[in-house]
Design a protein around this motif. Structure first.
Motif, PDB file in Angstrom:
ATOM      1  N   LEU A  50       0.831  -1.208   0.000  1.00 54.51           N
ATOM      2  CA  LEU A  50       0.000   0.000   0.000  1.00 54.51           C
ATOM      3  C   LEU A  50       0.864   1.256   0.000  1.00 54.51           C
ATOM      4  CD1 LEU A  50      -2.865  -1.095   2.408  1.00 54.51           C
ATOM      5  CD2 LEU A  50      -3.067  -0.603  -0.034  1.00 54.51           C
ATOM      6  N   SER A  51       1.961   1.234   0.721  1.00 57.43           N
ATOM      7  CA  SER A  51       2.881   2.380   0.707  1.00 57.43           C
ATOM      8  C   SER A  51       3.491   2.569  -0.676  1.00 57.43           C
ATOM      9  CB  SER A  51       3.988   2.193   1.746  1.00 57.43           C
ATOM     10  OG  SER A  51       3.451   2.227   3.043  1.00 57.43           O
ATOM     11  N   GLU A  52       3.857   1.453  -1.320  1.00 57.62           N
ATOM     12  CA  GLU A  52       4.399   1.507  -2.675  1.00 57.62           C
ATOM     13  C   GLU A  52       3.376   2.113  -3.634  1.00 57.62           C
ATOM     14  OE1 GLU A  52       5.776  -1.735  -6.059  1.00 57.62           O
ATOM     15  OE2 GLU A  52       5.921  -2.310  -3.951  1.00 57.62           O
ATOM     16  N   LEU A  53       2.117   1.730  -3.472  1.00 59.14           N
ATOM     17  CA  LEU A  53       1.048   2.287  -4.297  1.00 59.14           C
ATOM     18  C   LEU A  53       0.928   3.791  -4.078  1.00 59.14           C
ATOM     19  CD1 LEU A  53      -1.434   2.081  -6.166  1.00 59.14           C
ATOM     20  CD2 LEU A  53      -2.769   1.574  -4.106  1.00 59.14           C
ATOM     21  N   GLY A  54       1.012   4.234  -2.832  1.00 57.47           N
ATOM     22  CA  GLY A  54       0.934   5.666  -2.530  1.00 57.47           C
ATOM     23  C   GLY A  54       2.021   6.447  -3.230  1.00 57.47           C
ATOM     24  N   GLU A  55       3.225   5.879  -3.273  1.00 55.09           N
ATOM     25  CA  GLU A  55       4.325   6.528  -3.983  1.00 55.09           C
ATOM     26  C   GLU A  55       4.041   6.597  -5.477  1.00 55.09           C
ATOM     27  OE1 GLU A  55       8.105   4.748  -3.013  1.00 55.09           O
ATOM     28  OE2 GLU A  55       7.642   4.798  -0.862  1.00 55.09           O
ATOM     29  N   GLU A  92     -17.940   7.682  11.698  1.00 51.05           N
ATOM     30  CA  GLU A  92     -16.561   8.153  11.720  1.00 51.05           C
ATOM     31  C   GLU A  92     -15.567   7.039  12.002  1.00 51.05           C
ATOM     32  OE1 GLU A  92     -15.936  11.659  14.053  1.00 51.05           O
ATOM     33  OE2 GLU A  92     -17.812  12.537  13.375  1.00 51.05           O
ATOM     34  N   HIS A  93     -16.047   5.890  12.419  1.00 48.65           N
ATOM     35  CA  HIS A  93     -15.165   4.758  12.689  1.00 48.65           C
ATOM     36  C   HIS A  93     -15.376   3.657  11.655  1.00 48.65           C
ATOM     37  CE1 HIS A  93     -14.212   6.708  16.450  1.00 48.65           C
ATOM     38  NE2 HIS A  93     -15.494   6.851  16.672  1.00 48.65           N
ATOM     39  N   GLY A  94     -15.849   4.039  10.491  1.00 49.50           N
ATOM     40  CA  GLY A  94     -16.193   3.073   9.446  1.00 49.50           C
ATOM     41  C   GLY A  94     -15.040   2.212   9.004  1.00 49.50           C
ATOM     42  N   PHE A  95     -13.847   2.792   8.870  1.00 50.99           N
ATOM     43  CA  PHE A  95     -12.693   2.011   8.438  1.00 50.99           C
ATOM     44  C   PHE A  95     -12.382   0.910   9.444  1.00 50.99           C
ATOM     45  CE2 PHE A  95     -11.216   6.089   6.296  1.00 50.99           C
ATOM     46  CZ  PHE A  95     -11.680   5.703   5.059  1.00 50.99           C
ATOM     47  N   ALA A 110      -6.146  -4.465   5.255  1.00 52.55           N
ATOM     48  CA  ALA A 110      -5.293  -3.286   5.429  1.00 52.55           C
ATOM     49  C   ALA A 110      -5.853  -2.163   4.563  1.00 52.55           C
ATOM     50  CB  ALA A 110      -3.854  -3.592   5.031  1.00 52.55           C
ATOM     51  N   TYR A 111      -5.663  -0.938   5.014  1.00 56.05           N
ATOM     52  CA  TYR A 111      -6.082   0.209   4.210  1.00 56.05           C
ATOM     53  C   TYR A 111      -5.151   1.369   4.485  1.00 56.05           C
ATOM     54  CZ  TYR A 111      -8.222   2.113   8.432  1.00 56.05           C
ATOM     55  OH  TYR A 111      -8.429   2.607   9.694  1.00 56.05           O
ATOM     56  N   LYS A 112      -5.097   2.257   3.529  1.00 54.67           N
ATOM     57  CA  LYS A 112      -4.331   3.492   3.674  1.00 54.67           C
ATOM     58  C   LYS A 112      -5.111   4.605   2.997  1.00 54.67           C
ATOM     59  CE  LYS A 112       0.307   1.758   4.258  1.00 54.67           C
ATOM     60  NZ  LYS A 112       0.918   2.293   5.444  1.00 54.67           N
ATOM     61  N   VAL A 113      -4.870   5.807   3.494  1.00 51.66           N
ATOM     62  CA  VAL A 113      -5.516   6.999   2.958  1.00 51.66           C
ATOM     63  C   VAL A 113      -4.419   7.929   2.456  1.00 51.66           C
ATOM     64  CG1 VAL A 113      -7.036   8.938   3.464  1.00 51.66           C
ATOM     65  CG2 VAL A 113      -7.382   6.742   4.627  1.00 51.66           C
ATOM     66  N   PHE A 114      -4.613   8.409   1.242  1.00 52.57           N
ATOM     67  CA  PHE A 114      -3.626   9.286   0.619  1.00 52.57           C
ATOM     68  C   PHE A 114      -4.279  10.595   0.188  1.00 52.57           C
ATOM     69  CE2 PHE A 114      -2.462   4.892  -0.375  1.00 52.57           C
ATOM     70  CZ  PHE A 114      -1.200   4.826   0.201  1.00 52.57           C
ATOM     71  N   ARG A 115      -3.536  11.678   0.329  1.00 48.40           N
ATOM     72  CA  ARG A 115      -3.964  12.985  -0.153  1.00 48.40           C
ATOM     73  C   ARG A 115      -3.209  13.262  -1.439  1.00 48.40           C
ATOM     74  NH1 ARG A 115      -5.820  17.161   3.025  1.00 48.40           N
ATOM     75  NH2 ARG A 115      -7.519  15.714   3.231  1.00 48.40           N
ATOM     76  N   PRO A 117      -3.237  15.961  -5.035  1.00 51.04           N
ATOM     77  CA  PRO A 117      -3.746  17.283  -5.401  1.00 51.04           C
ATOM     78  C   PRO A 117      -5.206  17.196  -5.871  1.00 51.04           C
ATOM     79  CG  PRO A 117      -1.562  16.947  -6.324  1.00 51.04           C
ATOM     80  CD  PRO A 117      -2.005  15.623  -5.754  1.00 51.04           C
ATOM     81  N   GLY A 118      -6.089  17.778  -5.089  1.00 53.25           N
ATOM     82  CA  GLY A 118      -7.504  17.819  -5.441  1.00 53.25           C
ATOM     83  C   GLY A 118      -8.320  16.599  -5.041  1.00 53.25           C
ATOM     84  N   PHE A 119      -7.672  15.525  -4.559  1.00 60.74           N
ATOM     85  CA  PHE A 119      -8.396  14.289  -4.261  1.00 60.74           C
ATOM     86  C   PHE A 119      -7.906  13.641  -2.967  1.00 60.74           C
ATOM     87  CE2 PHE A 119      -8.626  14.719  -8.846  1.00 60.74           C
ATOM     88  CZ  PHE A 119      -9.968  14.475  -9.107  1.00 60.74           C
ATOM     89  N   ASP A 120      -8.836  12.946  -2.323  1.00 58.59           N
ATOM     90  CA  ASP A 120      -8.516  12.048  -1.217  1.00 58.59           C
ATOM     91  C   ASP A 120      -8.741  10.645  -1.753  1.00 58.59           C
ATOM     92  OD1 ASP A 120      -8.070  14.075   0.772  1.00 58.59           O
ATOM     93  OD2 ASP A 120     -10.239  14.392   0.782  1.00 58.59           O
ATOM     94  N   VAL A 121      -7.808   9.740  -1.476  1.00 55.82           N
ATOM     95  CA  VAL A 121      -7.892   8.378  -2.001  1.00 55.82           C
ATOM     96  C   VAL A 121      -7.770   7.399  -0.842  1.00 55.82           C
ATOM     97  CG1 VAL A 121      -6.870   6.686  -3.568  1.00 55.82           C
ATOM     98  CG2 VAL A 121      -6.856   9.117  -4.180  1.00 55.82           C
ATOM     99  N   VAL A 122      -8.741   6.506  -0.733  1.00 57.82           N
ATOM    100  CA  VAL A 122      -8.719   5.462   0.277  1.00 57.82           C
ATOM    101  C   VAL A 122      -8.622   4.135  -0.463  1.00 57.82           C
ATOM    102  CG1 VAL A 122      -9.947   4.379   2.194  1.00 57.82           C
ATOM    103  CG2 VAL A 122     -10.221   6.844   1.769  1.00 57.82           C
ATOM    104  N   VAL A 123      -7.624   3.333  -0.111  1.00 59.54           N
ATOM    105  CA  VAL A 123      -7.451   2.028  -0.727  1.00 59.54           C
ATOM    106  C   VAL A 123      -7.506   0.974   0.369  1.00 59.54           C
ATOM    107  CG1 VAL A 123      -5.965   0.546  -2.116  1.00 59.54           C
ATOM    108  CG2 VAL A 123      -5.964   3.020  -2.509  1.00 59.54           C
ATOM    109  N   ALA A 124      -8.391   0.004   0.205  1.00 60.14           N
ATOM    110  CA  ALA A 124      -8.498  -1.114   1.150  1.00 60.14           C
ATOM    111  C   ALA A 124      -8.267  -2.414   0.386  1.00 60.14           C
ATOM    112  CB  ALA A 124      -9.877  -1.126   1.800  1.00 60.14           C
ATOM    113  N   ILE A 125      -7.516  -3.311   1.006  1.00 57.95           N
ATOM    114  CA  ILE A 125      -7.299  -4.640   0.420  1.00 57.95           C
ATOM    115  C   ILE A 125      -7.572  -5.680   1.496  1.00 57.95           C
ATOM    116  CG2 ILE A 125      -5.675  -3.903  -1.364  1.00 57.95           C
ATOM    117  CD1 ILE A 125      -3.369  -4.833   0.435  1.00 57.95           C
ATOM    118  N   TRP A 126      -8.047  -6.835   1.071  1.00 56.79           N
ATOM    119  CA  TRP A 126      -8.237  -7.924   2.017  1.00 56.79           C
ATOM    120  C   TRP A 126      -8.194  -9.254   1.287  1.00 56.79           C
ATOM    121  CZ3 TRP A 126     -11.970  -4.383   0.778  1.00 56.79           C
ATOM    122  CH2 TRP A 126     -13.162  -4.838   0.224  1.00 56.79           C
TER     123      TRP A 126
END
Length: 146
Positions: A50-55, A92-95, A110-115, A117-126
């Motif tokens: 997930l960190s690699e994806l964020g990069e 507010e505790h949905g994740f 696992a999930y991660k949230v990324f900011r 430019p202009g967007f918020d991105v939430v990626v969840a994998i299971w």
């Protein structure tokens, strides 16, 4: 092509989960796409993948317990309500609730949230704790509200 589709496409491509993927919600301000991949990821590599994806996306990772996450949930919920017309309150505790429910069924989540430019991105994998396919992927791309 809309930028939200481009972002979701990068996520689905990263996890090789295009086949059978489809939007769960798609409006002018939010896109939620769910898919599954035939491949699996070793459970101890979830976080690093997930960190690699964020990069790859060029995003800034947000701390899962930060106040920003609550703001993103509220914003995303507002965007969903605009098109879906739902009247339920924001969880507010949905994740963490989703994670606990899936883990109680024998899945690793696992999930991660990324900011971006202009967007918020939430990626969840299971996937199954025994590392059996499929790997499930969900990405939410929401317009960032200042």
């Amino acid at each position: 092509m809309k930028k939200s589709y481009e972002i979701a496409g990068k996520v689905m491509g990263f996890f090789e989960s295009f086949k059978g993927s489809r939007p769960a919600i798609n409006n002018a301000k939010i896109l939620i796409v769910r898919g599954r991949s035939r491949k699996t990821i070793p459970l101890d590599e979830f976080d690093s993948k997930l960190s690699e994806l964020g990069e790859l996306l060029g995003g800034t990772e947000l701390n899962a317990s930060s106040e920003e996450i609550s703001k993103i949930l509220k914003s995303g919920d507002k965007h969903i309500k605009e098109s879906e017309g739902t009247t339920t309150t924001i969880d507010e505790h949905g994740f963490s609730r989703m994670q606990k429910e899936l883990e109680s069924m024998g899945l690793e989540v696992a999930y991660k949230v990324f900011r971006l430019p202009g967007f918020d991105v939430v990626v969840a994998i299971w996937e199954d704790r025994n590392e059996l396919p499929p790997l499930y992927v969900e990405v939410t791309v929401s317009e960032h509200e200042d």
